[in-house]
Design a protein around this motif. Structure first.
Motif, PDB file in Angstrom:
ATOM      1  N   GLY A  97      -3.154 -12.589  15.464  1.00 48.35           N
ATOM      2  CA  GLY A  97      -3.392 -11.231  14.991  1.00 48.35           C
ATOM      3  C   GLY A  97      -2.172 -10.627  14.335  1.00 48.35           C
ATOM      4  O   GLY A  97      -2.272  -9.956  13.305  1.00 48.35           O
ATOM      5  N   LEU A  98      -1.001 -10.881  14.904  1.00 46.66           N
ATOM      6  CA  LEU A  98       0.225 -10.308  14.360  1.00 46.66           C
ATOM      7  C   LEU A  98       0.565 -10.893  12.997  1.00 46.66           C
ATOM      8  O   LEU A  98       0.959 -10.171  12.073  1.00 46.66           O
ATOM      9  N   HIS A 231      -1.696  -3.070  23.584  1.00 48.76           N
ATOM     10  CA  HIS A 231      -1.325  -2.941  22.172  1.00 48.76           C
ATOM     11  C   HIS A 231      -2.388  -3.534  21.249  1.00 48.76           C
ATOM     12  O   HIS A 231      -2.073  -3.949  20.130  1.00 48.76           O
ATOM     13  N   TYR A 232      -3.628  -3.535  21.694  1.00 50.76           N
ATOM     14  CA  TYR A 232      -4.683  -4.088  20.834  1.00 50.76           C
ATOM     15  C   TYR A 232      -4.887  -3.227  19.595  1.00 50.76           C
ATOM     16  O   TYR A 232      -5.250  -3.735  18.523  1.00 50.76           O
ATOM     17  N   ARG A 233      -4.652  -1.912  19.700  1.00 52.38           N
ATOM     18  CA  ARG A 233      -4.803  -1.039  18.528  1.00 52.38           C
ATOM     19  C   ARG A 233      -3.781  -1.398  17.449  1.00 52.38           C
ATOM     20  O   ARG A 233      -4.101  -1.379  16.253  1.00 52.38           O
ATOM     21  N   GLU A 234      -2.563  -1.701  17.874  1.00 54.11           N
ATOM     22  CA  GLU A 234      -1.537  -2.100  16.907  1.00 54.11           C
ATOM     23  C   GLU A 234      -1.915  -3.393  16.203  1.00 54.11           C
ATOM     24  O   GLU A 234      -1.716  -3.546  14.993  1.00 54.11           O
ATOM     25  N   LEU A 235      -2.493  -4.354  16.941  1.00 54.68           N
ATOM     26  CA  LEU A 235      -2.933  -5.607  16.328  1.00 54.68           C
ATOM     27  C   LEU A 235      -4.053  -5.359  15.328  1.00 54.68           C
ATOM     28  O   LEU A 235      -4.087  -5.965  14.254  1.00 54.68           O
ATOM     29  N   LEU A 240      -4.573  -4.948   8.804  1.00 55.79           N
ATOM     30  CA  LEU A 240      -4.743  -4.322   7.488  1.00 55.79           C
ATOM     31  C   LEU A 240      -3.465  -4.373   6.664  1.00 55.79           C
ATOM     32  O   LEU A 240      -3.476  -3.970   5.493  1.00 55.79           O
ATOM     33  N   GLY A 241      -2.379  -4.845   7.280  1.00 60.27           N
ATOM     34  CA  GLY A 241      -1.086  -4.864   6.588  1.00 60.27           C
ATOM     35  C   GLY A 241      -0.144  -3.845   7.200  1.00 60.27           C
ATOM     36  O   GLY A 241      -0.575  -2.803   7.717  1.00 60.27           O
ATOM     37  N   GLU A 242       1.152  -4.108   7.135  1.00 55.55           N
ATOM     38  CA  GLU A 242       2.128  -3.237   7.776  1.00 55.55           C
ATOM     39  C   GLU A 242       2.197  -1.864   7.113  1.00 55.55           C
ATOM     40  O   GLU A 242       2.334  -0.846   7.791  1.00 55.55           O
ATOM     41  N   GLU A 243       2.076  -1.818   5.786  1.00 55.06           N
ATOM     42  CA  GLU A 243       2.159  -0.527   5.096  1.00 55.06           C
ATOM     43  C   GLU A 243       0.990   0.368   5.484  1.00 55.06           C
ATOM     44  O   GLU A 243       1.164   1.564   5.748  1.00 55.06           O
ATOM     45  N   VAL A 244      -0.210  -0.206   5.522  1.00 60.01           N
ATOM     46  CA  VAL A 244      -1.394   0.572   5.913  1.00 60.01           C
ATOM     47  C   VAL A 244      -1.266   1.037   7.354  1.00 60.01           C
ATOM     48  O   VAL A 244      -1.598   2.182   7.692  1.00 60.01           O
ATOM     49  N   ALA A 245      -0.766   0.143   8.235  1.00 58.77           N
ATOM     50  CA  ALA A 245      -0.594   0.502   9.645  1.00 58.77           C
ATOM     51  C   ALA A 245       0.359   1.682   9.801  1.00 58.77           C
ATOM     52  O   ALA A 245       0.127   2.587  10.613  1.00 58.77           O
ATOM     53  N   GLU A 246       1.447   1.691   9.013  1.00 59.93           N
ATOM     54  CA  GLU A 246       2.394   2.807   9.085  1.00 59.93           C
ATOM     55  C   GLU A 246       1.753   4.098   8.601  1.00 59.93           C
ATOM     56  O   GLU A 246       1.993   5.176   9.162  1.00 59.93           O
ATOM     57  N   HIS A 247       0.921   4.012   7.566  1.00 59.31           N
ATOM     58  CA  HIS A 247       0.269   5.198   7.016  1.00 59.31           C
ATOM     59  C   HIS A 247      -0.703   5.820   8.001  1.00 59.31           C
ATOM     60  O   HIS A 247      -0.935   7.041   7.958  1.00 59.31           O
ATOM     61  N   GLY A 293     -16.113 -11.127  16.552  1.00 61.76           N
ATOM     62  CA  GLY A 293     -15.528 -10.463  15.402  1.00 61.76           C
ATOM     63  C   GLY A 293     -14.038 -10.259  15.606  1.00 61.76           C
ATOM     64  O   GLY A 293     -13.465 -10.707  16.599  1.00 61.76           O
ATOM     65  N   PRO A 294     -13.368  -9.564  14.688  1.00 60.23           N
ATOM     66  CA  PRO A 294     -11.896  -9.499  14.697  1.00 60.23           C
ATOM     67  C   PRO A 294     -11.293  -8.413  15.585  1.00 60.23           C
ATOM     68  O   PRO A 294     -10.075  -8.302  15.651  1.00 60.23           O
ATOM     69  N   ASN A 295     -12.103  -7.588  16.243  1.00 66.72           N
ATOM     70  CA  ASN A 295     -11.569  -6.484  17.041  1.00 66.72           C
ATOM     71  C   ASN A 295     -10.799  -7.028  18.249  1.00 66.72           C
ATOM     72  O   ASN A 295     -11.371  -7.651  19.148  1.00 66.72           O
ATOM     73  N   HIS A 296      -9.491  -6.753  18.291  1.00 65.63           N
ATOM     74  CA  HIS A 296      -8.653  -7.296  19.369  1.00 65.63           C
ATOM     75  C   HIS A 296      -8.915  -6.627  20.705  1.00 65.63           C
ATOM     76  O   HIS A 296      -8.444  -7.121  21.735  1.00 65.63           O
ATOM     77  N   ARG A 297      -9.638  -5.547  20.708  1.00 66.86           N
ATOM     78  CA  ARG A 297     -10.043  -4.954  21.988  1.00 66.86           C
ATOM     79  C   ARG A 297     -10.863  -5.939  22.805  1.00 66.86           C
ATOM     80  O   ARG A 297     -10.815  -5.929  24.038  1.00 66.86           O
ATOM     81  N   HIS A 298     -11.621  -6.792  22.115  1.00 61.86           N
ATOM     82  CA  HIS A 298     -12.434  -7.806  22.788  1.00 61.86           C
ATOM     83  C   HIS A 298     -11.841  -9.205  22.636  1.00 61.86           C
ATOM     84  O   HIS A 298     -12.000 -10.035  23.533  1.00 61.86           O
ATOM     85  N   VAL A 299     -11.186  -9.472  21.512  1.00 62.56           N
ATOM     86  CA  VAL A 299     -10.632 -10.814  21.291  1.00 62.56           C
ATOM     87  C   VAL A 299      -9.606 -11.170  22.362  1.00 62.56           C
ATOM     88  O   VAL A 299      -9.610 -12.291  22.891  1.00 62.56           O
TER      89      VAL A 299
END
Length: 356
Positions: A97-98, A231-235, A240-247, A293-299
């Motif tokens: 994920g990271l 930290h699943y929300r951060e993953l 989406l990319g680091e820039e989008v995550a910062e935004h 699916g890709p949601n790390h809350r469950h992955v």
């Protein structure tokens, strides 16, 4: 179709995925406890565990040899396989994920090799750090894995000035090759006994381990699990990319450090107690994503459950397929994991071709 109905259906579907995953783990544990070269009835197994763990005596007469087999040999072995498999799968899911790459896992980016080097140094030189005692081995393995990871990222920064995914994988392979050469040098410099001990350990196994090994991995496993699961929300944002995550308000640097630290803790502790076991962190998270699916809350939690159950069954195969001899569990995971991962890659390639 109303969106509320879709959400309800999805939530029910995920609920049953969790139920089936939990059932898979419990079934794997029970099967591994009752079935081996000496089969023991389910009732006797339940009595032995309840009597020793809780003091509840359910059956009047259970043979002493069965109690010794279950409590002293099989149960710690099964629990160790559960902890190692869960840790490696969870760490693999976090790394994938990271780095946004399904090929990333503790082995492909060099963390496992670094952890192995730290553990080999402790075994070869018989080191004991003051104040740590028996925890010297996992602590050194964790430090080795984290340092290897930092060296990989440092090499990537020097080479490309950006953390390109392909460059990280390549740097991890380079680091693993170099560390493997150092480990081979240490083995060559040792005597026959040290060489045999290190080589057997590097093959990967949960056999001939006891409760002390379970006690070694559990504290580090719990801390690593906590760091990753919160930290699943951060993953999800980093996907989406680091820039989008910062935004969208994510503290990217802090999140990356916490995720790397948690995954390194899990990997280092696992390597310290079981040696090198591959493909668990590579294949299991990929299979879980196909279902959830890709949601790390469950992955993340489902990878933990699936990885633990998978390694328990792999260990069962390793100790029964050529009984009374045993195969290293790393051989079984490679024989199962490599073809499965190849099929997943082919399936993914064919899917992209059809889309195109």
């Amino acid at each position: 179709m109303p969106s509320s109905f879709i959400r309800t259906f999805l939530s029910k579907r995920i609920f049953w995925v969790y139920v089936l995953s939990g059932g898979f783990v419990l079934g794997a544990v029970l099967l591994s406890l009752i079935w081996s070269s000496v089969s023991i009835p389910v009732g006797h197994v339940v009595h032995i565990i309840s009597d020793n763990a809780l003091g509840w005596s359910l059956i009047a007469d259970v043979p002493d040899n069965e109690e010794r087999i279950i409590w002293n040999i099989r149960l710690p072995r099964v629990l160790l396989a559960l902890c190692v498999g869960a840790s490696l799968a969870l760490a693999g899911a976090a790394f994938q994920g990271l780095l946004r790459n399904p090929l990333a896992d503790p082995y492909t980016i060099g963390v496992s090799s670094g952890a192995a080097l730290g553990a080999v140094i402790v075994i070869f030189f018989q080191l004991t750090i003051f104040g740590l005692g028996s925890f010297t081995l996992p602590v050194m393995a964790i430090i080795g894995g984290f340092l290897a990871l930092m060296l990989v990222f440092g090499l990537v920064k020097i080479a490309s000035r950006s953390l390109a995914i392909e460059t990280i994988i390549l740097a991890g392979i380079i680091m693993s090759s170099f560390i493997g050469a150092v480990i081979s040098l240490i083995i060559a410099l040792g005597d026959q006994d040290a060489m045999t001990q290190i080589i057997y350990w590097l093959y990967g196994s949960v056999g001939m381990r006891g409760w002390s090994h379970v006690q070694l991995i559990v504290p580090f496993m719990l801390i690593g699990m906590f760091l990753l699961l919160i930290h699943y929300r951060e993953l999800n944002a980093l996907a989406l990319g680091e820039e989008v995550a910062e935004h969208i308000g994510v503290n990217v640097q802090r999140g990356k450090i916490m995720i790397l630290l948690g995954a390194s803790l899990l990997t280092g502790a696992s390597v310290a107690v079981s040696g090198m076991i591959g493909f668990v962190g590579l294949v299991i998270p990929h299979l879980v994503r196909l279902i959830t699916g890709p949601n790390h809350r469950h992955v993340l939690p489902l990878s933990l459950l699936a990885g633990g159950g998978f390694l328990i069954l792999a260990d069962l195969v390793s100790r029964t397929i050529i009984a009374p001899k045993e195969l290293p569990i790393g051989v079984i995971t490679a024989l199962i994991g490599a073809p499965v991962f190849a099929l997943l890659l082919i399936r993914n390639r064919l899917g992209k071709g059809k889309t195109a």
